[in-house]
Motif scaffolding. Structure first.
Motif, mmCIF file in Angstrom:
data_model
loop_
_atom_site.group_PDB
_atom_site.id
_atom_site.type_symbol
_atom_site.label_atom_id
_atom_site.label_comp_id
_atom_site.label_asym_id
_atom_site.label_seq_id
_atom_site.Cartn_x
_atom_site.Cartn_y
_atom_site.Cartn_z
ATOM 1 N N MET A 1 1.045 -1.466 0.289
ATOM 2 C CA MET A 1 -0.127 -0.303 0.232
ATOM 3 C C MET A 1 0.892 1.658 -0.011
ATOM 4 O O MET A 1 1.705 1.352 0.861
ATOM 5 N N LYS A 2 0.865 2.370 -0.741
ATOM 6 C CA LYS A 2 1.386 3.184 -0.773
ATOM 7 C C LYS A 2 0.838 4.313 -1.152
ATOM 8 O O LYS A 2 1.253 5.500 -1.434
ATOM 9 N N THR A 3 -0.509 4.688 -2.123
ATOM 10 C CA THR A 3 -1.142 5.595 -2.856
ATOM 11 C C THR A 3 -2.235 5.741 -1.864
ATOM 12 O O THR A 3 -3.480 4.944 -1.542
ATOM 13 N N ASP A 6 -4.627 3.614 -3.394
ATOM 14 C CA ASP A 6 -4.472 1.935 -2.565
ATOM 15 C C ASP A 6 -5.656 1.835 -0.805
ATOM 16 O O ASP A 6 -6.018 0.897 -0.594
ATOM 17 N N ASP A 47 -1.721 -3.475 7.978
ATOM 18 C CA ASP A 47 -2.191 -2.337 7.260
ATOM 19 C C ASP A 47 -2.543 -0.840 7.584
ATOM 20 O O ASP A 47 -2.436 0.030 7.057
ATOM 21 N N LYS A 50 -0.197 1.509 7.632
ATOM 22 C CA LYS A 50 0.219 2.548 6.389
ATOM 23 C C LYS A 50 -0.474 2.505 5.979
ATOM 24 O O LYS A 50 -0.006 3.597 5.486
ATOM 25 N N ILE A 54 0.153 7.135 4.983
ATOM 26 C CA ILE A 54 -0.423 7.246 3.586
ATOM 27 C C ILE A 54 -1.702 8.499 3.545
ATOM 28 O O ILE A 54 -1.574 9.973 3.106
ATOM 29 N N ARG A 57 -0.399 12.006 4.787
ATOM 30 C CA ARG A 57 0.756 12.902 3.703
ATOM 31 C C ARG A 57 0.066 13.437 3.541
ATOM 32 O O ARG A 57 0.157 14.446 2.600
ATOM 33 N N GLU A 58 -1.408 12.530 3.063
ATOM 34 C CA GLU A 58 -1.464 13.497 1.881
ATOM 35 C C GLU A 58 -2.496 14.445 2.042
ATOM 36 O O GLU A 58 -3.037 15.678 1.353
#
Length: 68
Positions: A1-3, A6, A47, A50, A54, A57-58
């Motif tokens: 999971m990176k974006t 995701d 999960d 992670k 994300i 950050r967003e």
């Protein structure tokens, strides 16, 4: 999971579709939904962490855009 995509796919697996209309609000709502999934032990801690990173950050990116 990176974006963020995701994270959206993770939520979609549980029938959760988030669209409020403003990206910043969407991210905040995804965070709430993610917390509920974790509290109910439907997703693993890995999960959850992670996805949480994300979303943070967003959220920061969107706030920086709004302040420009």
């Amino acid at each position: 999971m990176k974006t963020l995509y995701d994270v959206q796919q993770l939520l979609k697996r549980f029938g959760i579709y988030v669209y409020v209309g403003k990206r910043l609000y969407d991210i905040e709502m995804m965070k709430i939904e993610l917390e509920k999934l974790y509290e109910n032990q439907l997703i693993t801690k890995d999960d959850y962490l992670k996805a949480e990173l994300i979303l943070r950050r967003e959220h920061r990116i969107e706030e920086e855009k709004a302040n420009d």
